[in-house]
Scaffold this motif. Structure first.
Motif, PDB file in Angstrom:
ATOM      1  N   GLY A   1       5.283  -2.242  -4.181  1.00  0.00           N
ATOM      2  CA  GLY A   1       6.088  -1.489  -5.420  1.00  0.00           C
ATOM      3  C   GLY A   1       5.215  -0.871  -5.970  1.00  0.00           C
ATOM      4  O   GLY A   1       5.155  -0.678  -7.276  1.00  0.00           O
ATOM      5  N   GLY A   2       4.224  -0.259  -5.195  1.00  0.00           N
ATOM      6  CA  GLY A   2       2.916   0.482  -5.849  1.00  0.00           C
ATOM      7  C   GLY A   2       3.521   2.069  -5.429  1.00  0.00           C
ATOM      8  O   GLY A   2       4.550   2.396  -4.620  1.00  0.00           O
ATOM      9  N   ARG A   3       2.535   3.179  -5.003  1.00  0.00           N
ATOM     10  CA  ARG A   3       2.380   4.316  -4.755  1.00  0.00           C
ATOM     11  C   ARG A   3       2.879   4.518  -3.561  1.00  0.00           C
ATOM     12  O   ARG A   3       1.394   3.711  -2.705  1.00  0.00           O
ATOM     13  CB  ARG A   3       1.137   5.099  -5.105  1.00  0.00           C
ATOM     14  N   VAL A   4       3.036   5.026  -2.760  1.00  0.00           N
ATOM     15  CA  VAL A   4       3.548   5.235  -1.081  1.00  0.00           C
ATOM     16  C   VAL A   4       3.160   6.260  -0.814  1.00  0.00           C
ATOM     17  O   VAL A   4       3.907   7.463  -1.779  1.00  0.00           O
ATOM     18  CB  VAL A   4       4.750   5.275  -0.948  1.00  0.00           C
ATOM     19  N   ASP A   5       2.226   7.193  -0.146  1.00  0.00           N
ATOM     20  CA  ASP A   5       1.951   8.910  -0.337  1.00  0.00           C
ATOM     21  C   ASP A   5       2.434   8.702   1.209  1.00  0.00           C
ATOM     22  O   ASP A   5       2.613   8.130   2.438  1.00  0.00           O
ATOM     23  CB  ASP A   5       0.271   8.971  -0.416  1.00  0.00           C
TER      24      ASP A   5
ATOM     25  N   GLY B   1       2.009  10.979  -3.963  1.00  0.00           N
ATOM     26  CA  GLY B   1       2.791   9.801  -3.712  1.00  0.00           C
ATOM     27  C   GLY B   1       3.923  10.095  -4.394  1.00  0.00           C
ATOM     28  O   GLY B   1       4.172  10.635  -5.436  1.00  0.00           O
ATOM     29  N   VAL B   2       5.059   9.021  -4.680  1.00  0.00           N
ATOM     30  CA  VAL B   2       5.821   8.188  -4.423  1.00  0.00           C
ATOM     31  C   VAL B   2       6.232   7.147  -5.191  1.00  0.00           C
ATOM     32  O   VAL B   2       5.592   6.051  -4.231  1.00  0.00           O
ATOM     33  CB  VAL B   2       7.189   8.516  -3.809  1.00  0.00           C
ATOM     34  N   VAL B   3       7.050   6.550  -6.219  1.00  0.00           N
ATOM     35  CA  VAL B   3       6.948   4.962  -6.259  1.00  0.00           C
ATOM     36  C   VAL B   3       8.537   4.981  -6.790  1.00  0.00           C
ATOM     37  O   VAL B   3       9.107   5.905  -7.128  1.00  0.00           O
ATOM     38  CB  VAL B   3       6.501   5.515  -7.654  1.00  0.00           C
ATOM     39  N   PHE B   4       9.137   4.044  -6.429  1.00  0.00           N
ATOM     40  CA  PHE B   4      10.722   3.420  -6.688  1.00  0.00           C
ATOM     41  C   PHE B   4      10.145   2.320  -7.378  1.00  0.00           C
ATOM     42  O   PHE B   4       9.724   1.855  -7.414  1.00  0.00           O
ATOM     43  CB  PHE B   4      10.485   2.593  -5.686  1.00  0.00           C
TER      44      PHE B   4
ATOM     45  N   VAL C   1       5.480   1.603 -13.605  1.00  0.00           N
ATOM     46  CA  VAL C   1       6.667   1.705 -13.512  1.00  0.00           C
ATOM     47  C   VAL C   1       6.203   0.380 -12.700  1.00  0.00           C
ATOM     48  O   VAL C   1       5.161   0.328 -12.233  1.00  0.00           O
ATOM     49  CB  VAL C   1       6.531   2.528 -12.138  1.00  0.00           C
ATOM     50  N   ASN C   2       7.099  -0.961 -12.806  1.00  0.00           N
ATOM     51  CA  ASN C   2       7.628  -2.232 -11.662  1.00  0.00           C
ATOM     52  C   ASN C   2       5.364  -2.598 -12.192  1.00  0.00           C
ATOM     53  O   ASN C   2       4.943  -3.244 -11.443  1.00  0.00           O
ATOM     54  CB  ASN C   2       6.761  -1.948 -10.118  1.00  0.00           C
TER      55      ASN C   2
ATOM     56  N   LYS D   1       1.415   1.982   4.296  1.00  0.00           N
ATOM     57  CA  LYS D   1       1.582   0.870   3.503  1.00  0.00           C
ATOM     58  C   LYS D   1       1.565   1.427   1.916  1.00  0.00           C
ATOM     59  O   LYS D   1       0.795   2.381   1.946  1.00  0.00           O
ATOM     60  CB  LYS D   1       1.405  -0.268   3.484  1.00  0.00           C
ATOM     61  N   ALA D   2       2.271   0.671   1.265  1.00  0.00           N
ATOM     62  CA  ALA D   2       2.770   1.415   0.004  1.00  0.00           C
ATOM     63  C   ALA D   2       0.946   1.117  -1.093  1.00  0.00           C
ATOM     64  O   ALA D   2       0.546  -0.452  -0.681  1.00  0.00           O
ATOM     65  CB  ALA D   2       3.772   0.362  -0.813  1.00  0.00           C
ATOM     66  N   ASN D   3       0.488   1.798  -1.395  1.00  0.00           N
ATOM     67  CA  ASN D   3      -0.715   1.249  -2.486  1.00  0.00           C
ATOM     68  C   ASN D   3      -0.575   1.294  -3.868  1.00  0.00           C
ATOM     69  O   ASN D   3      -0.008   1.603  -4.582  1.00  0.00           O
ATOM     70  CB  ASN D   3      -1.524   3.247  -2.631  1.00  0.00           C
ATOM     71  N   PRO D   4      -0.821  -0.095  -3.907  1.00  0.00           N
ATOM     72  CA  PRO D   4      -0.755  -1.247  -5.347  1.00  0.00           C
ATOM     73  C   PRO D   4      -1.323  -0.357  -6.435  1.00  0.00           C
ATOM     74  O   PRO D   4      -1.273  -0.700  -7.427  1.00  0.00           O
ATOM     75  CB  PRO D   4      -0.241  -2.727  -4.922  1.00  0.00           C
TER      76      PRO D   4
END
Length: 302
Positions: A38-42, A51-54, A136-137, A175-178
């Motif tokens: 749910g967070g930033r993925v870099d 990074g990207v957020v979905f 976002v989210n 992993k994603a960085n929340p």
């Protein structure tokens, strides 16, 4: 026209480790995992470390969804039966009974650390610039960052840890960085600046070395020309001294050597006072007090 395979690789994202619970009697082997936290993925080879957020709002995921091995459509190993998109993407499902699926199940039982990955197809992409913020989210993110909107998950897959390391330039690693912070951005910018400095230092060192080589070759040619003009072969000691002179000192010495040689046409070699040998008594009046070497000429100029 862009390479279709390259375009496809832009949207592959590695997630966390997948869990394969022990078999229950009479039941298929199951799996579960968090495909996105749910967070930033870099750290992506294409989208960069900012990074990207979905955006999970309105995300489309087919039910059921195919579970593949290493993103190969011909390697079917399972079916994602349930998906939870409440702030993250949790998935669960069953393995197939084919040989490839059972091989992965057995390897997992033996302790092999598989990872889950997914392919996400964004309907639109929003770039948030430095100094701007976006929610976002349910989380607040600071730019620069990329937001994927109106997303659709086209597949889930299982990747081996080894394969992921070997292809880390083509997929997200980690992993994603929340909890994104400005410090993440600052660290990234610092690392980029340090890399640029290192690159420039390397270029400077290369140019410096090339300049030294050019100067040495130029001095060799100048010494050879001077030797020819004077009709004298210099000793190794003389050549070493001339190589160690700076540009102006060498030019001064060479000029006066040529001038002196021109005034003494009857002597095809250098006068004694320009060699390393001291005159033995009876020095003529012309030689008295003259510099004894190339180095002396340079000193006399100062």
């Amino acid at each position: 026209m862009p390479d279709p395979n390259e375009e496809r690789l832009k949207y592959l994202f590695n997630a966390s480790a997948i869990e394969v619970p022990k078999a229950e009697e009479g039941q298929k082997r199951k799996f579960k995992g968090t495909a996105y936290a749910g967070g930033r993925v870099d750290g992506h080879w294409y989208w960069g470390r900012s990074g990207v957020v979905f955006d999970l709002d309105g995300i489309e995921i087919d039910k059921p969804t195919a579970l593949l091995e290493e993103h190969f459509g011909s390697s079917r190993i399972g079916v994602v039966q349930a998906v939870d998109t409440s702030g993250k993407i949790d998935v669960s499902g069953d393995f197939l009974t084919n040989a490839k699926a059972q091989e992965i199940v057995q390897d997992s039982d033996d302790g092999f650390p598989f990872q889950m990955s997914m392919m996400i197809d964004p309907g639109s992409i929003e770039e948030v610039s430095q100094g701007k913020t976006v929610t976002v989210n349910g989380q607040l993110f600071e730019g620069p960052i990329t937001i994927f909107r109106q997303n659709r998950i086209r597949e889930f897959t299982i990747c081996s840890t080894g394969a992921d390391r070997n292809t880390s330039i083509k997929a997200f690693s980690g992993k994603a960085n929340p909890n994104p912070t400005k410090e993440d951005t600052n660290v990234t910018e610092l690392e980029q600046a340090q890399a640029k400095i290192k690159e420039l230092e390397g270029q400077v060192n290369t140019l410096t070395e090339q300049n030294k080589q050019f100067a040495a070759a130029k001095r060799e040619a100048e010494i050879t020309a001077l030797s020819k003009d004077l009709g004298k072969e210099f000793s190794a000691e003389d050549i070493t001294e001339m190589k160690n002179l700076d540009e102006s000192a060498f030019a001064f010495s060479a000029k006066h050597l040529r001038q002196f040689s021109a005034t003494q046409p009857q002597k095809p070699t250098l006068p004694d006072y320009l060699t390393k040998h001291q005159a033995q008594g009876g020095q003529n009046q012309f030689n008295a007090g003259q510099p004894q070497s190339i180095a002396d000429l340079a000193k006399a100029r100062k």
